[in-house]
Design a protein around this motif. Structure first.
Motif, short mmCIF file in Angstrom:
data_model
loop_
_atom_site.label_atom_id
_atom_site.label_comp_id
_atom_site.label_asym_id
_atom_site.label_seq_id
_atom_site.Cartn_x
_atom_site.Cartn_y
_atom_site.Cartn_z
N PRO A 148 0.84 -1.12 -0.45
CA PRO A 148 0.13 0.22 0.11
C PRO A 148 0.83 1.64 -0.07
O PRO A 148 2.06 1.47 0.68
N GLU A 190 -4.12 6.49 -0.70
CA GLU A 190 -5.08 6.82 -0.95
C GLU A 190 -5.56 7.80 -1.97
O GLU A 190 -5.28 8.63 -1.81
N PRO A 248 -7.23 2.79 -3.38
CA PRO A 248 -6.50 2.04 -2.30
C PRO A 248 -5.43 2.29 -3.83
O PRO A 248 -5.52 1.72 -4.98
N PRO A 254 2.46 9.22 -1.24
CA PRO A 254 1.16 9.59 0.12
C PRO A 254 1.41 12.02 0.35
O PRO A 254 0.26 12.66 0.34
N ARG A 289 -3.80 10.83 0.32
CA ARG A 289 -4.13 10.58 1.79
C ARG A 289 -3.16 9.40 1.70
O ARG A 289 -2.96 8.67 1.47
N ARG A 290 -2.49 9.69 3.35
CA ARG A 290 -1.89 8.52 3.74
C ARG A 290 -2.56 7.69 4.41
O ARG A 290 -3.34 7.56 4.79
N ILE A 291 -2.08 6.23 4.46
CA ILE A 291 -2.68 5.11 4.81
C ILE A 291 -1.58 4.21 5.49
O ILE A 291 -0.49 4.52 5.73
N GLU A 292 -1.87 3.62 6.21
CA GLU A 292 -1.56 3.16 7.33
C GLU A 292 -1.31 1.84 6.95
O GLU A 292 -1.85 0.73 6.62
#
Length: 315
Positions: free
Chosen positions: A162, A165, A272, A299, A305-308
Motif C-alpha cells: 500500500p 489512498e 487504494p 502520500p 492521502r496517507r494510509i496506515e
C-alpha cells in the motif's frame, strides 16, 4: 560441441523467457533478438544437457519432465547470479540497469513525473522504462518489473505494498447545477445527467455520510462512459453531466470555480494505491529503491492521502 565459448547463463535465461512468455517469438521480442537465435539457444541448451526440454507442435508448447526440472533450477541459478552480481557490483546498494514500470495513464503522465525525475537524478546509473496503462499488469507477458495499481482488485499471487489512498469527489459545472438547484441529499443526484469512469463505476453510485457513516446508493444512466480519468474530467467540464473523479485532478478547476464539489459531507470511498510486483527470491536494488521512493513520495502528492500499515496483500 562447438569450440566457441558457450554462455550457459544466457542459455538458461533464454529458456526461462521462453517458458514464461509462452512462445519462442514472444521470448525473442522480450530479449530483443530473433526467433532463430532463441531457437538456436534452446537447441544448444538441450544438447549441453543431453535432454529434450520442450515438446513443440505448430500450435502448442509443453515442458517435458526434464524441462520442468531445468526450468526450476534455471530460475534459481539466475536469481542467485543476479543477487551475487548486484551485491558485488553495488556495495553501496546503488541501483543500476533498467527498471520496467507500469503506471496508470493519469498518474504516470502527471503526478509521478516530478518524483520520478528526482529519482533518476539521484541514481545516474539507472534507466527506467515508463509504460502507461490502466489495465491489470501482466508481468511476464509485458516484461515489466513492477506496476503502480489503483483500486482494490489485486492479483493474490503478487506482492502489493500500500502506498496511499486516492480521495474521490462528485463534481459538476455551476451551469449544470443551475438547472438542478437545491441538491441536499445523495438520492437527488440520481436526477442529474452523469459521466462514468467505467473502470470504477458504471451504473451505480454509493456515497457515505462522513459523520453518521450512513450509506446511500442510487443508479445512474451515464451519457458518456470512459476508462480515461482525463476524458471524464473534460466531459464534466463541458457540462455533459456530473462525475466522480480523483480529487487531485480537479483541484485547480475547483479553485477557479469551473467545477463545484457536490455534497462534500457525503464521501465517495477512496481508491487504494499499491506498488505491485511478482514474488521472487531476490529483488535488485533498483526495485527496492523505487519501492522506497513510492512509499515516501506518493502520500505527499497533491490530493493524495496517507494510509496506515504498508503490508503485503493478504497479510
Amino acid at each position: 560441441m562447438p569450440s566457441e565459448r558457450i554462455d550457459r547463463l544466457e542459455l538458461m535465461h533464454t529458456f526461462v523467457r521462453i517458458i514464461e512468455s509462452g512462445s519462442l517469438s514472444a521470448a525473442a521480442l522480450q530479449l530483443g533478438t530473433t526467433q532463430a537465435t532463441v531457437s538456436r539457444r534452446l537447441k544448444t541448451l538441450e544438447d549441453l544437457l543431453g535432454a529434450r526440454l520442450l515438446l513443440r507442435t505448430t500450435h502448442a508448447m509443453k515442458l517435458t519432465d526434464d524441462g520442468e526440472r531445468c526450468y526450476q533450477h534455471a530460475r534459481g541459478i539466475i536469481g542467485n547470479w543476479a543477487a551475487l552480481e548486484d551485491e558485488l557490483k553495488n556495495a553501496e546498494d546503488d541501483p543500476v540497469g533498467i527498471l520496467r514500470v507500469r503506471a496508470p495513464h493519469a498518474f504516470g503522465q502527471d503526478q509521478l513525473i516530478a518524483p520520478l525525475t528526482s529519482f533518476l537524478n539521484h541514481h545516474p546509473k539507472l534507466a527506467i522504462e515508463w509504460t502507461l496503462n490502466d489495465k491489470s499488469p501482466d508481468f511476464i507477458g509485458e516484461n515489466i518489473d513492477c506496476a503502480i495499481h489503483v483500486g482494490p482488485d489485486i492479483d493474490p499471487t503478487c506482492i502489493a505494498v500500500p502506498l496511499a489512498e486516492v480521495p474521490r469527489i462528485v463534481v459538476a459545472t455551476p451551469e449544470l447545477l443551475n438547472h438542478h438547484p437545491d441538491m441536499t441529499h445523495p438520492s437527488q443526484l440520481a436526477s442529474l445527467p452523469w459521466v462514468a469512469l467505467s473502470t470504477f463505476y458504471r451504473r451505480e453510485v454509493t456515497l457515505t455520510h462522513e459523520q453518521t457513516r450512513e450509506p446511500v446508493s442510487f443508479t445512474i444512466s451515464p451519457r458518456l462512459s470512459s476508462d480515461s480519468l482525463y476524458a471524464v474530467r473534460r466531459t464534466v467540464l463541458n457540462g455533459i453531466g456530473a462525475g466522480i473523479v480523483s480529487a487531485w485532478v480537479v483541484l485547480e478547476d475547483l479553485a477557479q470555480g469551473r467545477l463545484v464539489h457536490l455534497l462534500p459531507e457525503w464521501q465517495v470511498s477512496p481508491l487504494p494505491m499499491y506498488l505491485v510486483y511478482p514474488y521472487a527470491r531476490y529483488y535488485p536494488a533498483r526495485l527496492r529503491k523505487f519501492l522506497s521512493l513510492m512509499r515516501e513520495a506518493m502520500p505527499e502528492l497533491a490530493g493524495m492521502r496517507r494510509i496506515e500499515g504498508n503490508k503485503k496483500a493478504g497479510q
